[in-house]
Design an enzyme around this catalytic site. Sequence first.
Site, mmCIF file in Angstrom:
data_model
loop_
_atom_site.group_PDB
_atom_site.id
_atom_site.type_symbol
_atom_site.label_atom_id
_atom_site.label_comp_id
_atom_site.label_asym_id
_atom_site.label_seq_id
_atom_site.Cartn_x
_atom_site.Cartn_y
_atom_site.Cartn_z
ATOM 1 N N GLU A 55 22.187 -49.421 45.975
ATOM 2 C CA GLU A 55 23.247 -49.814 46.907
ATOM 3 C C GLU A 55 24.223 -50.805 46.263
ATOM 4 O OE1 GLU A 55 21.261 -49.243 51.261
ATOM 5 O OE2 GLU A 55 20.218 -50.603 49.889
ATOM 6 N N GLU B 240 13.855 -45.483 50.583
ATOM 7 C CA GLU B 240 13.484 -46.199 51.808
ATOM 8 C C GLU B 240 12.681 -45.359 52.789
ATOM 9 O OE1 GLU B 240 16.939 -48.671 50.276
ATOM 10 O OE2 GLU B 240 16.309 -46.572 50.225
#
Length: 265
Positions: free
Chosen positions: A119, A139
């Site tokens: 990210e 995730e």
Amino acid sequence: MSATDPTATVEDGPDLKVEERGRVLVMTMDRPAARNAMSLAMAQQIADALDLLDSRPDLSVGVITGAGGTFCAGMDLKGFARGEIPVVEGRGFAGLVKQPPRKPLIAAVEGYALAGGFEIVLSCDLVVASREAKFGLPEVKRGLTAAAGGLLRLQHRVPYHLAMDLVLTGRMWPAPEAAEVHLVNRLADAGGALDAALALADEVAANAPLALAASKQVLVQSVDWPLAEKFERQEAFVDPIRRSADAQEGARAFVEKRSPEWTGS
């Protein structure tokens, strides 16, 4: 933004090394024993470094990389267990993902850029990676979501179905494949990502700093501008550049067949 290394530890000394190389500010995440997992201290140090980058007229470009052959494994889970969340008010996770700098930022990726590490990469404007580097948003494998920009940015960086593949499977994604869809701008041999990123940064920094920052802002912000307003709204960014001393210097340098001397004014 979860980490992949539950054994991450807090180390002595600054978590981020900051170095000036001409007009380039180099930020090195320096927690190699924890695969550069993001600590609260490092997030704040990144935010401070980005404030420095944006405030200094003699700095044009930032480069962010990781020490020890890894970019960043995501959030430091040991810090999280202590109640620390590596989020800086106004700037978000890693002191970066919610509010990147006004000026161009380049990611130099070796090894793994996973979860929050990926990210961070998605928050950058240009990406240089080792051919052996791997990206991933794992995730969902841990019952979480890529809430530090992965779900918001990835679909705008790569084709929709590829973004869904990466998010829903959580699989590793090799850098050469990322280069095929232009998420990675330049590939380097193993160990060479930073040098290649610095070469790219120097190429960018040779240009007028005010024009660089304004061009980035128009590219980023104009995505959702109504079509009928696009040209009018970009004037707030580009008109001051036309009036700048650097614009005059660029014209003179072209006529005089010499390299321009930018002042950032």
